[in-house]
Design a protein around this motif. Structure first.
Motif, short mmCIF file in Angstrom:
data_model
loop_
_atom_site.label_atom_id
_atom_site.label_comp_id
_atom_site.label_asym_id
_atom_site.label_seq_id
_atom_site.Cartn_x
_atom_site.Cartn_y
_atom_site.Cartn_z
N LYS A 9 0.92 -1.16 0.02
CA LYS A 9 0.08 -0.06 0.10
C LYS A 9 0.88 1.22 0.25
N LEU A 10 1.98 1.15 0.59
CA LEU A 10 2.84 2.43 0.77
C LEU A 10 3.75 2.53 -0.72
N SER A 11 3.73 1.63 -1.29
CA SER A 11 4.11 1.98 -2.82
C SER A 11 3.26 2.21 -3.70
N PRO A 56 1.71 13.89 -3.63
CA PRO A 56 2.97 14.89 -3.48
C PRO A 56 2.77 16.31 -3.67
N LEU A 57 1.70 16.65 -4.53
CA LEU A 57 1.51 18.00 -4.56
C LEU A 57 1.00 18.80 -3.32
N PRO A 92 6.32 7.35 -3.95
CA PRO A 92 5.45 7.55 -2.71
C PRO A 92 6.04 8.37 -1.70
N PRO A 93 5.35 9.28 -0.82
CA PRO A 93 5.81 10.10 0.26
C PRO A 93 6.75 9.28 1.10
N VAL A 115 8.96 7.57 0.56
CA VAL A 115 10.52 7.76 -0.08
C VAL A 115 10.60 9.18 -0.28
N SER A 116 9.87 9.90 -1.03
CA SER A 116 10.19 11.28 -1.27
C SER A 116 10.39 12.32 -0.08
N VAL A 117 9.65 12.11 0.90
CA VAL A 117 9.66 12.78 2.00
C VAL A 117 11.11 12.56 2.71
N PRO A 118 11.47 11.54 3.27
CA PRO A 118 12.69 11.46 3.45
C PRO A 118 13.95 11.94 2.85
N LEU A 119 13.89 11.86 1.50
CA LEU A 119 14.86 12.25 0.49
C LEU A 119 14.88 13.57 0.49
N ALA A 120 13.67 14.34 0.56
CA ALA A 120 13.61 15.85 0.68
C ALA A 120 14.24 16.35 1.78
#
Length: 187
Positions: free
Chosen positions: A23-25, A32-33, A112-113, A115-120
């Motif tokens: 589900k997280l994938s 993301p917006l 997915p957030p 992954v993208s939130v920790p990267l950001a």
């Protein structure tokens, strides 16, 4: 395109046995917006306070340009590094392969957030370490704006997946000689 082929491209299989991980994938493209537009606004508000407009513009532009190089090299070296078997092949498929195998799956179009939130946050911390202060927030603002242009890279899927890595900034493909070749039209 044949409807059956379109359906196959659309329906991506499970990535994980765990229901929660699977589900997280998957993420709706708007998520993301919803997360990053407010973050971009906060970074802009914090960074521009008391700064001359030309300086604000320069730091945002610098962050965007840095994103374009990051995008190009991540896309080319990480997302398109394709080991033949083993854990490397599995990791590639999870990171980017499923996205290429099933480009019409609306729930796998954006990162997915999870992954993208920790990267950001990692990039934001890197910018604060390297640049510091308000300028780092403006730089991060430009970087995140660029990241959202990258999410619109469908042209890469339907042409040549070995070229055209500079999605938001195609001039890097000219510089690094990976520009998409024009298809010859038949008369």
């Amino acid at each position: 395109m044949d409807k059956r082929r379109s359906d196959v491209l659309k329906a991506s299989p499970r990535m994980f046995e765990s229901n929660m991980l699977d589900k997280l994938s998957r993420v709706h493209p708007v998520v993301p917006l919803v997360i990053f537009i407010p973050a971009i606004a906060v970074l802009f508000a914090l960074g521009q306070e008391g700064a001359p407009p030309l300086e604000v513009t320069a730091w945002i532009a610098g962050g965007w340009i840095f994103w374009t190089l990051t995008e190009y090299w991540l896309h080319r070296l990480v997302f398109h590094f394709e080991p033949d078997d083993g854990i490397g092949a599995r990791l590639h498929w999870i990171i980017h392969g499923v996205h290429h195998d099933h480009p019409n799956d609306p729930m796998r179009l954006v990162m997915p957030p999870s992954v993208s939130v920790p990267l950001a946050l990692g990039f934001w911390a890197l910018f604060h370490w390297a640049i510091g202060g308000q300028s780092a927030d403006l730089f991060a603002c430009g970087f995140l704006v660029g990241k959202h242009f990258y999410e619109l890279h469908m042209r890469h899927h339907f042409q040549d997946h070995t070229r055209g890595f500079g999605v938001a900034a195609p001039w890097w493909d000219v510089v690094f000689q990976t520009r998409l070749r024009r298809r010859k039209t038949r008369v």
